[in-house]
Scaffold this motif. Structure first.
Motif, PDB file in Angstrom:
ATOM      1  N   ALA B 277       0.825  -1.208   0.000  1.00  0.00           N
ATOM      2  CA  ALA B 277       0.000   0.000   0.000  1.00  0.00           C
ATOM      3  C   ALA B 277       0.858   1.256   0.000  1.00  0.00           C
ATOM      4  O   ALA B 277       0.603   2.199  -0.761  1.00  0.00           O
ATOM      5  N   VAL B 278       1.886   1.276   0.834  1.00  0.00           N
ATOM      6  CA  VAL B 278       2.688   2.498   0.949  1.00  0.00           C
ATOM      7  C   VAL B 278       3.530   2.707  -0.308  1.00  0.00           C
ATOM      8  O   VAL B 278       3.731   3.835  -0.752  1.00  0.00           O
ATOM      9  N   MET B 279       3.987   1.599  -0.919  1.00  0.00           N
ATOM     10  CA  MET B 279       4.760   1.756  -2.159  1.00  0.00           C
ATOM     11  C   MET B 279       3.861   2.234  -3.302  1.00  0.00           C
ATOM     12  O   MET B 279       4.259   3.086  -4.105  1.00  0.00           O
ATOM     13  N   THR B 280       2.651   1.706  -3.366  1.00  0.00           N
ATOM     14  CA  THR B 280       1.697   2.204  -4.361  1.00  0.00           C
ATOM     15  C   THR B 280       1.439   3.684  -4.130  1.00  0.00           C
ATOM     16  O   THR B 280       1.372   4.488  -5.070  1.00  0.00           O
ATOM     17  N   SER B 281       1.295   4.021  -2.859  1.00  0.00           N
ATOM     18  CA  SER B 281       1.074   5.406  -2.479  1.00  0.00           C
ATOM     19  C   SER B 281       2.184   6.295  -3.029  1.00  0.00           C
ATOM     20  O   SER B 281       1.929   7.338  -3.642  1.00  0.00           O
ATOM     21  N   GLY B 282       3.443   5.843  -2.844  1.00  0.00           N
ATOM     22  CA  GLY B 282       4.579   6.616  -3.339  1.00  0.00           C
ATOM     23  C   GLY B 282       4.548   6.752  -4.851  1.00  0.00           C
ATOM     24  O   GLY B 282       4.787   7.833  -5.395  1.00  0.00           O
ATOM     25  N   GLY B 283       4.216   5.651  -5.532  1.00  0.00           N
ATOM     26  CA  GLY B 283       4.176   5.685  -6.994  1.00  0.00           C
ATOM     27  C   GLY B 283       3.133   6.656  -7.500  1.00  0.00           C
ATOM     28  O   GLY B 283       3.380   7.442  -8.424  1.00  0.00           O
ATOM     29  N   LEU B 284       1.960   6.617  -6.892  1.00  0.00           N
ATOM     30  CA  LEU B 284       0.881   7.513  -7.321  1.00  0.00           C
ATOM     31  C   LEU B 284       1.243   8.976  -7.066  1.00  0.00           C
ATOM     32  O   LEU B 284       1.069   9.836  -7.945  1.00  0.00           O
TER      33      LEU B 284
END
Lengths: 399, 386
Positions: B277-284
């Motif tokens: 979730a947090v990595m997706t968050s960073g990507g977005l």
């Protein structure tokens, strides 16, 4: 339909309590190790981008002026070192105060990210008082301008405290929002045609405030006032450290603050008015930060431009100062000196550009600051060291 | 007539009070505005008396805002109004300003729904802005630039997860640290790579999408010529909603944010979920940053995100951690910025104050005046040590 009472005071352990546990484990070693690791990591970045880290750091150190204390320094070098050290101490003043603004909140279990906004509001009000009321006696004018900065900072932070007390709103969110509101109000208020833009006909197109009156300037006691010598604000900051310590450790309020910080539920149960504490503590924090803004303004800035409001990051260092200083008085002083040294040592004015580009170095400072906060956030190093020690002790017992 | 309906009517009347005074209607009499606004506030009071407190207060606030805006409009010249209120251009600008906020808010949604506070959105956005520009410059391709930006954001997300999830650090402190770190890293690299010259003029750009809808009134002006990333942002809202509320993966992610212990007991790997979730968050968030540097402004400057990460966070809270509501909030904030861009016709400095609007609105929203924002239950709490 009535709003159900929100769970304002979670049974969860607060940040302050969790940190206190870590800190008891780490003592003074962890901050030192953290700083070392951050500097070494920064050194690697310097090395990887093709510069010499040792030369870079020694040039930065020279820029801080801390070498003034070395007895073997030549007469000429000492003159330069004194100039640099005055700069470092000028920056130390607001860092101590914005650090205290974070530290005092932390001791009550609150995280005040709003030092920046409180500092800016302090600047706005003290420049207003400092540049109006011409003709007052110097002492009165200075006191009034400082009080304006402190009070406005207190009110600004008090909003966050009040919202926390009344509606249970998370102070992290509100202080961040208040920061940005303060920034944009600050940008507006000195802008062309705005209330606090200067009324000098030659500068109608410049978005800058009036200069403060001579009677509102803080006296310089070391160095040449023309060359930004050291103003007496540093003593006020040191006094604030003492106030912080006394308030926290020798007064009823301080006892209550610490009790709320460890466990708000238990504090409430034993008759402490937790909500009143939130408001009071935030207001005091804001007064510290606002005082920082006022001293910067009356001591060496003397005027504010919209550009200054947007680019100043001094107050943001307060978070790193407080965290690294373990939210104690002496720790705040030491880490304020460290970061002030870094800021001055990497400034365009003090760093020798033939050794390392100051613009690069300024960003190196931000990196080191970020690393310090990141590492301190968990005290991984402390836990690691403690485990190591325990292991060694266990081995010693079995052997 | 229920209090609820009256309350909604009040909100609508408040907006109407402003709307009648601007083009195309341009009613010149302040009396109309005042009557409508007073009606809105009266409806609000009625709703409050009927028990609909939040809705009632919303109507009163809408009435006050409508009164202020509408009255100001009736007092200014028609020519000025026609220059400021061009709905087509305003609509397109709103979408442009909202895009980085949409990406940021969706990023925040992923992280916070899984139980990890993400104050570091601003830093992740800044990383995306720089690495998007640098990557596009190095590879001479905006696609690769965008991918490099996403990767940089995800790496930063992983760093946040390492400290916040694995090391169980305080999530706010580590998020703050990431923001500071991002300023340092991007600033250092920018000075090292580009020096005083800045990014080159021929930086590859994310292309615009031209739709053959010029002939449509209004819609043609708003949607005819938008950047590809604007469409991607709007699509991402839909994808996020479907993922979060209509797939088992989304359910798992949310359960990690509501009750991690129960989720763990039910066999979910909470740590891995939160990392994702947090990595997706960073990507977005990084995509939002990349939009700024290679979609919108065509250059990178130090600290160019200028608080947009925090506005995105505000939009997320304002939108109560829901994709659709968060989108509405970003559009509202975007409209504020778009309007501020055109207001200097009246007062060059006063328009600046508009920039503070999102923060003021969020302050009002979080205090529970207009509906309380209830965060995910386990937000900010690390998984208990087993």
């Amino acid at each position: 339909m009535s709003v159900p009472p929100e769970d304002e005071l979670p049974a969860n352990i607060t940040v302050a309590a969790r940190m206190a546990t870590f800190f008891r484990g780490g003592g003074v070693i962890a901050p030192i190790v953290t700083v070392l690791v951050a500097f070494i990591a920064g050194g690697f970045v310097v090395l990887l981008t093709g510069h010499n880290p040792i030369e870079t750091y020694s040039a930065i150190f020279k820029g801080t002026g801390f070498n003034w204390f070395f007895p073997w320094l030549s007469e000429d070098d000492r003159i330069i070192a004194a100039l640099n050290l005055q700069q470092t101490l000028i920056i130390t003043t607001p860092l101590i105060l914005t650090g205290l603004a974070v530290a005092f909140a932390f001791r009550c279990g609150l995280f005040n990210i709003g030092g920046q906004g409180q500092y800016i509001v302090g600047v706005i009000f003290s420049v207003w008082v400092g540049s109006s009321f011409d003709g007052l006696p110097a002492f009165v004018h200075i006191v009034l301008a400082i009080l304006a900065g402190m009070l406005s900072g207190a009110v600004w932070a008090g909003i966050a405290g009040l919202l926390k007390a009344l509606a249970g709103t998370n102070e992290v969110i509100t202080t961040i929002m208040l920061n940005w509101i303060a920034i944009w109000v600050g940008v507006w208020v000195f802008n062309l045609g705005s209330p606090l833009q200067n009324d000098n006909p030659a500068q109608v197109d410049v978005p800058v405030s009036n200069d403060i009156a001579a009677s509102a300037k803080l006296p310089v006691f070391w160095g040449d006032p023309q060359l930004q010598g050291l103003h007496i604000g540093i003593f006020i900051a040191l006094a604030a450290l003492v106030v912080f310590w006394v308030l926290l450790n020798r007064t009823t309020l301080g006892y209550e603050v610490r009790a709320v910080g460890f466990n708000p539920d238990a504090a409430e149960a034993s008759g402490i008015n937790v909500r009143r504490n939130y408001v009071l503590v935030m207001a005091i924090c804001g007064a510290f930060a606002g005082l920082g803004g006022a001293l910067d303004l009356l001591g060496w800035q003397f005027r504010v431009a919209t550009n200054d409001i947007q680019t100043t990051k001094l107050a943001f260092f307060g978070i790193a100062v407080a965290l690294l200083g373990r939210n104690t008085a002496i720790g705040t002083l030491l880490s304020a000196l460290l970061f002030a040294g870094l800021i001055t040592g990497t400034s365009v004015r003090n760093l020798d550009p033939t050794v390392f580009e100051p613009q690069l170095a300024t960003n190196l400072t931000y990196m080191i600051q970020g690393l310090v906060v990141l590492l301190i956030s968990t005290d991984v190093l402390v836990v690691y060291l403690m485990r190591l020690r325990r292991k060694r002790r266990a081995q010693a017992v079995t052997a | 007539m229920t209090a609820k309906r009256v309350g909604w009517a009040g909100v609508a009347l408040g907006f109407l009070a402003f709307f009648v005074a601007v083009p195309p209607l341009t009613v010149r009499s302040p009396l109309v505005v005042i009557v409508l606004a007073v009606l809105a506030m009266a409806a609000g009071s009625y709703a409050i008396a009927g028990g609909e407190r939040r809705l009632g207060w919303s109507a009163i606030v809408a009435g006050l805002v409508g009164l202020a805006g509408g009255y100001a409009a009736t007092q200014s010249g028609v020519a000025n109004l026609d220059r400021v209120v061009v709905w087509g251009a305003l609509g397109a600008a709103t979408l442009r300003y909202a895009t980085p906020l949409i990406f940021g808010a969706l990023g925040g949604l992923f992280s916070e729904r899984s139980g990890v506070i993400n104050i570091g959105l601003e830093g992740m956005m800044l990383m995306g802005a720089f690495f998007g520009a640098w990557g596009a410059d190095l590879t001479s391709s905006w696609i690769l630039g965008l991918l490099i930006a996403i990767a940089a954001g995800a790496v930063f997300g992983a760093l946040h997860a390492l400290f916040a999830v694995t090391f169980r650090a305080d999530q706010i402190v580590s998020g703050t640290a990431l923001n500071l770190l991002a300023v340092g890293i991007t600033g250092y690299l920018f000075v090292e790579v580009y020096g005083d010259l800045g990014t080159p003029d021929d930086l590859p750009q994310v292309p615009n999408v031209s739709l053959p809808i010029d002939w449509l009134p209004l819609l043609g002006d708003v949607f005819g010529e938008l950047n590809l990333l604007v469409w991607l942002a709007l699509g991402a809202v839909l994808v996020t909603w479907v993922f979060m509320f209509r797939t088992p993966m989304g359910l798992r992610l949310r359960s990690a944010g509501e009750n991690p212990l129960a989720a763990e007991t039910a066999g979910l790997n909470v740590v891995r979920t939160r990392y994702f979730a947090v990595m997706t968050s960073g990507g977005l968030a990084a995509m939002g940053g990349a939009f700024l540097s290679i979609g919108f402004l065509h250059t990178f400057t130090q600290e160019m995100t200028a608080g947009r990460g925090f506005i995105a966070l505000a939009a997320l809270i304002f939108g109560r951690w829901r994709p659709g509501l968060a989108l509405t909030a970003t559009l509202l904030f975007g409209f504020g910025s778009a309007l501020a861009g055109r207001l200097p016709v009246f007062s060059p400095s006063g328009a600046v104050l508009f920039q503070a609007l999102p923060y003021v609105l969020t302050l009002i929203a979080v205090t529970g005046l207009i509906g309380r924002s209830i965060p995910p239950l386990a937000l900010g709490r690390p998984l208990p040590r087993s």
